[in-house]
Design an enzyme around this catalytic site. Structure first.
Site, PDB file in Angstrom:
ATOM      1  N   ILE A  10       0.858  -1.166   0.091  1.00  0.00           N
ATOM      2  CA  ILE A  10       0.006   0.053   0.114  1.00  0.00           C
ATOM      3  C   ILE A  10       0.975   1.239   0.031  1.00  0.00           C
ATOM      4  O   ILE A  10       0.249   2.330  -0.156  1.00  0.00           O
ATOM      5  CB  ILE A  10      -0.937  -0.065   1.171  1.00  0.00           C
ATOM      6  CG1 ILE A  10      -0.477  -0.423   2.561  1.00  0.00           C
ATOM      7  CG2 ILE A  10      -2.441  -0.935   0.996  1.00  0.00           C
ATOM      8  CD1 ILE A  10      -1.380  -0.056   3.638  1.00  0.00           C
ATOM      9  N   GLY A  11       2.219   1.137   0.061  1.00  0.00           N
ATOM     10  CA  GLY A  11       3.112   2.161   0.036  1.00  0.00           C
ATOM     11  C   GLY A  11       4.533   1.972  -0.063  1.00  0.00           C
ATOM     12  O   GLY A  11       4.778   0.893   0.541  1.00  0.00           O
ATOM     13  N   SER A  14      11.832   5.038   0.815  1.00  0.00           N
ATOM     14  CA  SER A  14      13.141   5.109   0.445  1.00  0.00           C
ATOM     15  C   SER A  14      13.569   3.979   1.657  1.00  0.00           C
ATOM     16  O   SER A  14      14.357   3.104   1.394  1.00  0.00           O
ATOM     17  CB  SER A  14      13.923   6.197   0.654  1.00  0.00           C
ATOM     18  OG  SER A  14      13.569   6.788   1.940  1.00  0.00           O
ATOM     19  N   PHE A  15      12.792   3.797   2.561  1.00  0.00           N
ATOM     20  CA  PHE A  15      13.072   2.880   3.722  1.00  0.00           C
ATOM     21  C   PHE A  15      12.696   1.337   3.530  1.00  0.00           C
ATOM     22  O   PHE A  15      13.330   0.644   3.847  1.00  0.00           O
ATOM     23  CB  PHE A  15      12.269   3.370   4.974  1.00  0.00           C
ATOM     24  CG  PHE A  15      11.094   3.300   4.744  1.00  0.00           C
ATOM     25  CD1 PHE A  15      10.189   1.903   5.034  1.00  0.00           C
ATOM     26  CD2 PHE A  15      10.003   4.240   4.284  1.00  0.00           C
ATOM     27  CE1 PHE A  15       8.841   1.809   4.779  1.00  0.00           C
ATOM     28  CE2 PHE A  15       8.654   4.089   3.893  1.00  0.00           C
ATOM     29  CZ  PHE A  15       8.063   2.876   4.111  1.00  0.00           C
ATOM     30  N   GLY A  16      11.920   1.221   2.596  1.00  0.00           N
ATOM     31  CA  GLY A  16      11.184  -0.114   2.278  1.00  0.00           C
ATOM     32  C   GLY A  16       9.703   0.167   1.840  1.00  0.00           C
ATOM     33  O   GLY A  16       9.361   0.988   0.962  1.00  0.00           O
ATOM     34  N   ARG A  17       8.813  -0.781   2.400  1.00  0.00           N
ATOM     35  CA  ARG A  17       7.197  -0.721   2.030  1.00  0.00           C
ATOM     36  C   ARG A  17       6.406  -0.597   2.925  1.00  0.00           C
ATOM     37  O   ARG A  17       6.687  -0.986   4.314  1.00  0.00           O
ATOM     38  CB  ARG A  17       7.233  -1.837   1.156  1.00  0.00           C
ATOM     39  CG  ARG A  17       8.363  -2.402   0.575  1.00  0.00           C
ATOM     40  CD  ARG A  17       8.008  -3.554  -0.434  1.00  0.00           C
ATOM     41  NE  ARG A  17       8.121  -4.952   0.314  1.00  0.00           N
ATOM     42  CZ  ARG A  17       7.746  -6.198   0.026  1.00  0.00           C
ATOM     43  NH1 ARG A  17       7.066  -6.192  -1.122  1.00  0.00           N
ATOM     44  NH2 ARG A  17       7.945  -7.096   0.570  1.00  0.00           N
ATOM     45  N   LYS A  33       4.670  -1.832   8.217  1.00  0.00           N
ATOM     46  CA  LYS A  33       5.852  -0.964   7.725  1.00  0.00           C
ATOM     47  C   LYS A  33       6.994  -1.813   7.666  1.00  0.00           C
ATOM     48  O   LYS A  33       7.117  -2.288   8.949  1.00  0.00           O
ATOM     49  CB  LYS A  33       5.960   0.262   8.298  1.00  0.00           C
ATOM     50  CG  LYS A  33       6.997   1.169   7.664  1.00  0.00           C
ATOM     51  CD  LYS A  33       6.625   2.618   8.229  1.00  0.00           C
ATOM     52  CE  LYS A  33       7.555   3.631   7.772  1.00  0.00           C
ATOM     53  NZ  LYS A  33       7.086   5.111   7.983  1.00  0.00           N
ATOM     54  N   ASP A 127       7.149  16.090  10.360  1.00  0.00           N
ATOM     55  CA  ASP A 127       7.293  15.784   8.820  1.00  0.00           C
ATOM     56  C   ASP A 127       5.410  15.537   8.737  1.00  0.00           C
ATOM     57  O   ASP A 127       5.219  14.993   8.098  1.00  0.00           O
ATOM     58  CB  ASP A 127       7.929  14.619   8.420  1.00  0.00           C
ATOM     59  CG  ASP A 127       7.877  14.580   6.968  1.00  0.00           C
ATOM     60  OD1 ASP A 127       7.706  15.488   6.363  1.00  0.00           O
ATOM     61  OD2 ASP A 127       8.228  13.250   6.353  1.00  0.00           O
TER      62      ASP A 127
END
Ligand code: ADP
Ligand code: MG
Length: 404
Positions: A10-11, A14-17, A33, A127
């Site tokens: 679903i997303g 840069s860190f992963g998914r 995550k 953020d």
């Protein structure tokens, strides 16, 4: 990922998914995550902070933490799945059709409640942007993404680094000032403006022009059918001097928002706020939007908490993991880096952090000369004409302001 079945992605970042998963024992759905862990011990420790921070938050307007674990070089954070997607997608799907004011205020009030909760816990989000605000099908708004890629990309830069998206970066950051709870308020103002216009408040074709617009606060007015109160609210949140911006407590205890939160108060929030907030919102029912709300003990108490965040930030030397300040961050050198790396079309990553200075700079009037001198007329890869952050912009929209 034992115990979970992966349904879909679903997303991605840069860190992963982020994966939609189903917990086998309960059949419940979660957003998972998946973060690639850096090889170093300190890097791994920093990565874990996202989970630690999220686990600390318990509020209906913050994405709920379920559990976290590590497997095969990855950190997994299972959290509440928000089935309405993120606010950026929602804005994009409007295709220019403006949201009604009551919907905007209903979302915004919930967001303020969530941010109020984290500020009370002395946590700064840093953020806040439409992509990090998640929605549910039943109209709930949840603040998410408590980590950031910058923790993972260079742990050494952690303590004095600010990671943000340029459109949401407040003037104090461009001017070498520390980040504080009122910087989150600026970003909240950007969200409110986006909800009203479906556009970023500050748009530009170059970094220089973007920074100047942000620092001068030059804003196009809201569409005229929105109320004076909404216009006024935005104006307050975009005060250039952070201390002149309202805290979330102030926002929530005045005018329409105060009336609205009565409606969305859950037993959980009532416990958190106590009877006094109810009293405050009852009082504000009878006040006119422009009239200054009466002070109440709860507001003062909550304001105190918020200013404690700021004081503590000023007093500490980047030692608190939740409250790192950007102290003496070299915007100029960070921006030179942006300049360099932008040319090769890469995102910017922090390098190393120097010990912060304990001296807080005085608020300075005028343009952020160091940043501007460094930037000259560097073009943003793409300037989006709507609140959509897709395509080119995403390549450079994470800036790390770390010292070199
Ligand atoms: P990043 O650090 O890359 O910004 P996020 O935590 O913001 O990671 O997640 C990336 C995207 O994945 C979000 O913008 C959102 O679209 C989706 N996402 C993340 N968490 C959730 C969730 N709990 N429910 C629904 N979607 C989510
Ligand atoms: Mg995010």
């Amino acid at each position: 990922m034992d115990g979970y079945t992966v349904l879909r992605v679903i997303g991605e970042g840069s860190f992963g998914r982020v994966l939609l998963v189903q917990q086998e024992s309960s059949n419940r759905m979660f957003a998972m995550k998946e973060i690639r862990l850096p090889k170093s011990f300190s890097g791994t420790q920093n990565s874990r902070k996202e989970a630690v921070l999220l686990a600390k938050m318990k509020h209906p307007n913050i994405v709920a933490f379920e559990e976290s674990f590590e497997a095969e070089g990855h950190l997994y954070i299972a959290m509440e799945y928000c089935d309405g997607g993120d606010l950026m997608q929602k804005i994009k799907h409007q295709k220019g059709k403006l949201f009604p004011e009551d919907k905007i205020l209903h979302w915004f009030a919930q967001l303020c409640l969530g941010v109020n909760h984290i500020h009370k816990k002395h946590v700064l989000h840093r953020d806040i942007k439409s992509k990090n605000i998640f929605l549910t099908q039943n109209g709930k708004v949840k603040l998410g993404d408590f980590g950031s890629a910058r923790l993972l990309s260079n742990p050494m830069a952690f303590a004095c680094t600010y990671v943000g998206t340029p459109y949401y970066v407040p003037p104090e950051i461009w001017e070498n000032m520390p980040y504080n709870n009122k910087s989150d308020i600026w970003s909240l103002g950007c969200i409110l403006y986006e909800l009203c216009t479906l556009k970023h408040p500050f748009q530009a074709n170059s970094w220089k022009s973007l920074i100047l617009k942000i620092c001068h606060g030059s804003l196009s007015p809201l569409p005229s059918h929105y109320s004076y109160e909404l216009q006024h609210l935005i104006k307050q949140m975009f005060k250039r001097n952070p201390s002149h911006r309202p805290s979330t407590t102030t926002l929530l205890s005045r005018g329409t928002l105060a009336r609205l939160i009565q409606k969305c108060l859950t037993p959980e929030i009532i416990t958190e706020y106590g009877e006094q907030v109810l009293e405050e919102t009852r009082k504000s029912k009878h006040s006119t939007p422009r009239k200054k709300a009466d002070s109440s003990r709860i507001r003062i108490a909550l304001e105190k908490e918020a200013s404690t965040v700021q004081r503590e930030e000023q007093g500490r030397k980047c030692s608190h993991p939740d409250l790192e300040r950007i102290n003496e961050n070299s915007v100029a050198s960070a921006l030179r880096r942006i300049n360099r790396e932008e040319k090769v079309g890469e995102s910017v990553h922090p390098r190393r952090a120097s010990p912060p200075s304990a001296v807080r700079r005085q608020w300075e009037k005028g343009a952020p000369t160091a940043a501007l001198a460094a930037l000259e007329d560097t073009a943003l890869l793409t300037s989006s004409s709507s609140a959509e952050e897709g395509r080119g912009v995403t390549q450079v929209n994470e800036i790390d302001f770390s010292r070199e």
